[in-house]
Motif scaffolding. Structure first.
Motif, PDB file in Angstrom:
ATOM      1  N   VAL A 108      -0.853  -8.779  15.803  1.00  0.00           N
ATOM      2  CA  VAL A 108      -1.786  -9.281  14.789  1.00  0.00           C
ATOM      3  C   VAL A 108      -2.662  -8.136  14.275  1.00  0.00           C
ATOM      4  N   LEU A 109      -3.157  -7.321  15.185  1.00  0.00           N
ATOM      5  CA  LEU A 109      -3.974  -6.174  14.790  1.00  0.00           C
ATOM      6  C   LEU A 109      -3.184  -5.229  13.889  1.00  0.00           C
ATOM      7  N   LEU A 110      -1.932  -4.993  14.219  1.00  0.00           N
ATOM      8  CA  LEU A 110      -1.101  -4.105  13.403  1.00  0.00           C
ATOM      9  C   LEU A 110      -0.818  -4.708  12.027  1.00  0.00           C
ATOM     10  N   ILE A 111      -0.659  -6.018  11.949  1.00  0.00           N
ATOM     11  CA  ILE A 111      -0.467  -6.664  10.646  1.00  0.00           C
ATOM     12  C   ILE A 111      -1.666  -6.381   9.750  1.00  0.00           C
ATOM     13  N   TYR A 112      -2.869  -6.606  10.271  1.00  0.00           N
ATOM     14  CA  TYR A 112      -4.066  -6.360   9.466  1.00  0.00           C
ATOM     15  C   TYR A 112      -4.249  -4.877   9.161  1.00  0.00           C
ATOM     16  N   THR A 113      -3.859  -4.011  10.075  1.00  0.00           N
ATOM     17  CA  THR A 113      -3.947  -2.569   9.830  1.00  0.00           C
ATOM     18  C   THR A 113      -3.014  -2.167   8.699  1.00  0.00           C
ATOM     19  N   ILE A 114      -1.795  -2.669   8.724  1.00  0.00           N
ATOM     20  CA  ILE A 114      -0.814  -2.323   7.689  1.00  0.00           C
ATOM     21  C   ILE A 114      -1.228  -2.876   6.335  1.00  0.00           C
ATOM     22  N   VAL A 115      -1.753  -4.092   6.301  1.00  0.00           N
ATOM     23  CA  VAL A 115      -2.247  -4.663   5.040  1.00  0.00           C
ATOM     24  C   VAL A 115      -3.365  -3.784   4.493  1.00  0.00           C
ATOM     25  N   SER A 116      -4.275  -3.371   5.356  1.00  0.00           N
ATOM     26  CA  SER A 116      -5.383  -2.517   4.916  1.00  0.00           C
ATOM     27  C   SER A 116      -4.887  -1.151   4.457  1.00  0.00           C
ATOM     28  N   LEU A 117      -3.910  -0.590   5.155  1.00  0.00           N
ATOM     29  CA  LEU A 117      -3.330   0.690   4.731  1.00  0.00           C
ATOM     30  C   LEU A 117      -2.702   0.577   3.344  1.00  0.00           C
ATOM     31  N   SER A 118      -2.009  -0.523   3.101  1.00  0.00           N
ATOM     32  CA  SER A 118      -1.372  -0.691   1.792  1.00  0.00           C
ATOM     33  C   SER A 118      -2.421  -0.821   0.694  1.00  0.00           C
ATOM     34  N   ARG A 119      -3.536  -1.452   0.992  1.00  0.00           N
ATOM     35  CA  ARG A 119      -4.616  -1.574  -0.002  1.00  0.00           C
ATOM     36  C   ARG A 119      -5.251  -0.213  -0.285  1.00  0.00           C
ATOM     37  N   ILE A 120      -5.453   0.577   0.758  1.00  0.00           N
ATOM     38  CA  ILE A 120      -6.005   1.929   0.579  1.00  0.00           C
ATOM     39  C   ILE A 120      -5.072   2.746  -0.304  1.00  0.00           C
ATOM     40  N   GLU A 121      -3.796   2.702   0.008  1.00  0.00           N
ATOM     41  CA  GLU A 121      -2.800   3.455  -0.757  1.00  0.00           C
ATOM     42  C   GLU A 121      -2.768   2.999  -2.212  1.00  0.00           C
ATOM     43  N   TYR A 122      -2.797   1.692  -2.428  1.00  0.00           N
ATOM     44  CA  TYR A 122      -2.770   1.152  -3.781  1.00  0.00           C
ATOM     45  C   TYR A 122      -4.009   1.593  -4.570  1.00  0.00           C
ATOM     46  N   ARG A 123      -5.163   1.524  -3.938  1.00  0.00           N
ATOM     47  CA  ARG A 123      -6.416   1.912  -4.581  1.00  0.00           C
ATOM     48  C   ARG A 123      -6.405   3.406  -4.931  1.00  0.00           C
ATOM     49  N   GLU A 124      -5.903   4.230  -4.001  1.00  0.00           N
ATOM     50  CA  GLU A 124      -5.870   5.672  -4.255  1.00  0.00           C
ATOM     51  C   GLU A 124      -4.887   6.010  -5.369  1.00  0.00           C
ATOM     52  N   ARG A 125      -3.770   5.318  -5.443  1.00  0.00           N
ATOM     53  CA  ARG A 125      -2.826   5.545  -6.534  1.00  0.00           C
ATOM     54  C   ARG A 125      -3.459   5.165  -7.873  1.00  0.00           C
ATOM     55  N   GLY A 126      -4.238   4.089  -7.870  1.00  0.00           N
ATOM     56  CA  GLY A 126      -4.928   3.658  -9.093  1.00  0.00           C
ATOM     57  C   GLY A 126      -5.993   4.631  -9.526  1.00  0.00           C
ATOM     58  N   ASP A 127      -6.672   5.267  -8.577  1.00  0.00           N
ATOM     59  CA  ASP A 127      -7.703   6.249  -8.898  1.00  0.00           C
ATOM     60  C   ASP A 127      -7.116   7.513  -9.505  1.00  0.00           C
ATOM     61  N   LYS A 128      -5.863   7.827  -9.184  1.00  0.00           N
ATOM     62  CA  LYS A 128      -5.229   9.054  -9.679  1.00  0.00           C
ATOM     63  C   LYS A 128      -4.701   8.907 -11.094  1.00  0.00           C
ATOM     64  N   LYS A 129      -4.607   7.682 -11.572  1.00  0.00           N
ATOM     65  CA  LYS A 129      -4.069   7.445 -12.931  1.00  0.00           C
ATOM     66  C   LYS A 129      -5.106   7.703 -13.981  1.00  0.00           C
TER      67      LYS A 129
END
Length: 129
Positions: A108-129
């Protein structure tokens, strides 16, 4: 990348295992700890791999320790976005859990960690555009 409503994910996780273990009230701590871990291991995915592959509580705690040590090196911006006490709470839950339950808590902890990692990655990709 997870784009769904986290409420739906929370309900699934509660029904899937946490209710059976009597831990449904800990979902917020698990979510917060997952977010914290995501920031800590963002560029160190080998730690995530170590947590996922841990065969014993001791191995898992060692991997959490690796992630926790990264708190020291965080810049102020990232430090402001996390809540480290939730990591302590989840660690205590794992330590106190029965031998046949700690892996579910880890998952369960890893599920929430991976979801949060994907959000960080998505946000950072959006900031670079």
């Amino acid at each position: 990348v997870f784009f769904g409503d986290l409420h739906d994910l929370d309900e699934l996780i509660k029904l899937w295992r946490l209710e059976k273990m009597g831990l449904e009230s800990e979902i917020e701590n698990l979510k917060s700890a997952g977010k914290c871990l995501a920031f800590l291991i963002e560029n160190h995915l080998s730690i995530l791999y170590n947590m996922d592959k841990a065969r014993t509580k001791e191995e898992f705690i060692r991997a959490l320790e690796q992630a926790s040590k990264r708190l020291v090196g965080l810049d102020d911006k990232k430090r402001a976005e996390i809540y480290p006490p939730s990591l302590e709470t989840v660690t205590d839950i794992i330590i106190k859990s029965a031998e046949d339950e700690w892996q579910t808590i880890r998952d369960v902890l890893l599920i929430y960690t991976i979801v949060s990692l994907s959000r960080i990655e998505y946000r950072e990709r959006g900031d670079k555009k």
